[in-house]
Design an enzyme around this catalytic site. Structure first.
Site, PDB file in Angstrom:
ATOM      1  N   HIS A 129       0.846  -1.202   0.000  1.00 46.32           N
ATOM      2  CA  HIS A 129       0.000   0.000   0.000  1.00 46.32           C
ATOM      3  C   HIS A 129       0.879   1.249   0.000  1.00 46.32           C
ATOM      4  O   HIS A 129       1.744   1.409   0.868  1.00 46.32           O
ATOM      5  CB  HIS A 129      -0.933   0.003   1.216  1.00 46.32           C
ATOM      6  CG  HIS A 129      -2.037  -1.004   1.089  1.00 46.32           C
ATOM      7  ND1 HIS A 129      -2.467  -1.776   2.126  1.00 46.32           N
ATOM      8  CD2 HIS A 129      -2.797  -1.346   0.010  1.00 46.32           C
ATOM      9  CE1 HIS A 129      -3.455  -2.574   1.693  1.00 46.32           C
ATOM     10  NE2 HIS A 129      -3.667  -2.326   0.417  1.00 46.32           N
ATOM     11  N   GLU A 132       1.616   3.752   3.126  1.00 42.06           N
ATOM     12  CA  GLU A 132       2.119   3.175   4.376  1.00 42.06           C
ATOM     13  C   GLU A 132       3.647   3.234   4.375  1.00 42.06           C
ATOM     14  O   GLU A 132       4.332   2.222   4.294  1.00 42.06           O
ATOM     15  CB  GLU A 132       1.554   1.752   4.536  1.00 42.06           C
ATOM     16  CG  GLU A 132       0.021   1.771   4.590  1.00 42.06           C
ATOM     17  CD  GLU A 132      -0.661   0.412   4.414  1.00 42.06           C
ATOM     18  OE1 GLU A 132       0.029  -0.611   4.411  1.00 42.06           O
ATOM     19  OE2 GLU A 132      -1.900   0.395   4.264  1.00 42.06           O
ATOM     20  N   ARG A 187      -3.428   4.799  -1.832  1.00 42.09           N
ATOM     21  CA  ARG A 187      -3.278   3.436  -1.296  1.00 42.09           C
ATOM     22  C   ARG A 187      -2.967   2.391  -2.376  1.00 42.09           C
ATOM     23  O   ARG A 187      -2.123   1.519  -2.189  1.00 42.09           O
ATOM     24  CB  ARG A 187      -4.586   3.061  -0.590  1.00 42.09           C
ATOM     25  CG  ARG A 187      -4.765   1.583  -0.231  1.00 42.09           C
ATOM     26  CD  ARG A 187      -6.113   1.404   0.480  1.00 42.09           C
ATOM     27  NE  ARG A 187      -6.535   0.027   0.586  1.00 42.09           N
ATOM     28  CZ  ARG A 187      -6.360  -0.733   1.686  1.00 42.09           C
ATOM     29  NH1 ARG A 187      -5.743  -0.247   2.734  1.00 42.09           N
ATOM     30  NH2 ARG A 187      -6.815  -1.971   1.709  1.00 42.09           N
ATOM     31  N   HIS A 257       2.521  -3.728   6.690  1.00 40.36           N
ATOM     32  CA  HIS A 257       1.540  -2.653   6.471  1.00 40.36           C
ATOM     33  C   HIS A 257       1.590  -1.683   7.649  1.00 40.36           C
ATOM     34  O   HIS A 257       2.311  -1.872   8.619  1.00 40.36           O
ATOM     35  CB  HIS A 257       0.124  -3.224   6.394  1.00 40.36           C
ATOM     36  CG  HIS A 257      -0.171  -4.024   5.162  1.00 40.36           C
ATOM     37  ND1 HIS A 257      -0.969  -3.554   4.153  1.00 40.36           N
ATOM     38  CD2 HIS A 257       0.228  -5.257   4.777  1.00 40.36           C
ATOM     39  CE1 HIS A 257      -1.051  -4.469   3.192  1.00 40.36           C
ATOM     40  NE2 HIS A 257      -0.338  -5.523   3.548  1.00 40.36           N
ATOM     41  N   GLU A 331       0.901  -4.973  11.012  1.00 42.45           N
ATOM     42  CA  GLU A 331       0.467  -3.576  10.888  1.00 42.45           C
ATOM     43  C   GLU A 331       1.262  -2.787  11.912  1.00 42.45           C
ATOM     44  O   GLU A 331       1.053  -2.932  13.114  1.00 42.45           O
ATOM     45  CB  GLU A 331      -1.033  -3.456  11.189  1.00 42.45           C
ATOM     46  CG  GLU A 331      -1.908  -3.960  10.064  1.00 42.45           C
ATOM     47  CD  GLU A 331      -2.703  -2.849   9.401  1.00 42.45           C
ATOM     48  OE1 GLU A 331      -2.079  -1.923   8.839  1.00 42.45           O
ATOM     49  OE2 GLU A 331      -3.935  -2.890   9.480  1.00 42.45           O
TER      50      GLU A 331
END
Ligand code: 9B3
Ligand code: ZN
Ligand code: ZN
Length: 373
Positions: A129, A132, A187, A257, A331
């Site tokens: 993405h 990020e 994104r 991410h 994440e």
């Protein structure tokens, strides 16, 4: 956050990025509808400028290369330089190219000499993405750390003596470039199609794992657009093809991410539990405990569908279904204070947290590799 309105749930926070000239209108709407709200960041423009005014322009700022964000050009340059300076430990593999024809390079990191004939591998990808930014920063951090501490850190030595590591620092180079030039909050990738004026497919909805069921969208303008068909996008197809060719070797799949601080594992695409759910849960739990112990930061962990949201077409689920039974999505920081605009000063901590999680999980995988026959 969340990436698309479909994912908004009762009693859960929603983070909006609002252009300055509509902020008053948005606040009035929220007020009218009795939605509790607060301004998290009043001036994102300044923050964004701070993050792109970096490295190469200011060599004496004292901060190291790895404590800054880097443009795509810088990252390609870093990749070449790092490979050239470590010819006995790094091989560069071209696995394909992006929609806009940028090369997708993977670094293969190995221990200098091993007699191990049954070598397994870790796959690590970052930057699927575009916005990020902490993700590519982590891939660079990881490579640098592995090169520097192979001799002095037993965990890294154990990991590299038993496994090669394939690192794809930026899976979505076109999108990443676009976040530096045009739209910091982009994104998806940057593919275009004839039947829509909206660009981009969500690469983490483009893999063949319950593709485009609940949690993804067929609309090209959606942030979670799944694409025309599974692996329709060259970036997803390049990664999937590489992993199919190397699936006997790859024992651990990790994709990076941000943001929200979670250690996720399959499935995200169904509420069913995987056959080794208990084992994945205990690995993620141990990793989260280490982060908490060393950095006093909380990471949630669990299967994607129950921890974050039901979402199909993700790379971790696809890798799992391919047969890579240790498959994780990290994440990274933060929880929304800065969101995707995590200041460069936070890079070291965010990366060290991810590193300790990755080491913990990789060591557990090493323990499970059967000895050569
Ligand atoms: C989503 C899916 Cl589909 C998956 N398999 N694993 C993790 C996620 C979460 C990320 C996403 O793509 O929405 C968070 Se940015
Ligand atoms: Zn993401
Ligand atoms: Zn995310």
């Amino acid at each position: 956050s969340p990436a698309a309105p479909e994912f908004i749930r009762e009693e859960a926070e929603v983070h909006l990025f609002v252009p300055g000239n509509s902020s008053q209108a948005v606040r009035e709407l929220l007020q009218t509808h009795g939605v509790t709200h607060a301004v998290m960041l009043a001036n994102t423009k300044e923050l964004i400028e701070m993050q792109t005014r970096n490295a190469s322009t200011d060599p004496r700022s004292g901060m190291s290369y790895y404590e800054k964000y880097h443009s795509l050009e810088d990252i390609y340059h870093w990749l070449n330089k790092t490979a050239m300076e470590n010819p006995d430990r790094i091989k560069v593999i071209l696995i394909g190219s992006s929609f806009e024809k940028r090369p997708l390079y993977v670094l293969k990191l190995s221990a200098i000499s091993t007699t191990n004939t049954n070598k397994k591998a870790i796959w690590l990808d970052c930057g699927i993405h575009a916005r990020e930014w902490i993700a590519p920063a982590f891939c660079l951090w990881f490579v640098q750390y592995s090169l520097s501490f192979y001799e002095s850190n037993r965990d890294i030595a154990t990991i590299l003596d038993n496994m090669d590591v394939y690192v794809l620092p930026v899976m979505n180079p076109d999108g990443y470039k676009y976040t530096w030039t045009t739209d910091r909050m982009w994104r998806k990738n940057r593919s275009t199609r004839e039947d829509s004026r909206c660009a981009g497919v969500d690469l983490n909805r483009n893999f063949d794992a319950n593709w485009c069921t609940e949690g993804a969208s067929h609309h090209p303008c959606s942030e979670i657009f799944c694409g025309e068909f599974p692996e329709s996008e060259p970036e997803a197809s390049a990664v999937a093809s590489f992993l199919r060719r190397n699936k006997e070797a790859v024992a651990l799949y990790v994709t990076i991410h941000s943001y929200s601080q979670m250690l996720l594992f399959p499935y995200s695409c169904t509420r069913d539990l995987t056959e080794n759910h208990a084992e994945l849960l205990s690995m993620a739990k141990e990793a989260a405990q280490k982060i908490k112990r060393y950095y006093r930061n909380n990471y949630k962990y669990g299967a994607g569908a129950e921890t974050i949201y039901l979402a199909p077409g993700g790379s971790d689920d696809w890798a799992y279904k391919l047969g890579i039974k240790y498959s994780f999505t990290f994440e990274l920081q933060d929880r929304g204070r800065y969101g995707f605009l995590l200041p460069p000063s936070e890079i070291p901590r965010a990366c060290n947290e991810a590193l300790i999680a990755l080491k913990t999980i990789a060591l557990r995988v090493v323990e499970r590799i059967p000895p050569p026959a």
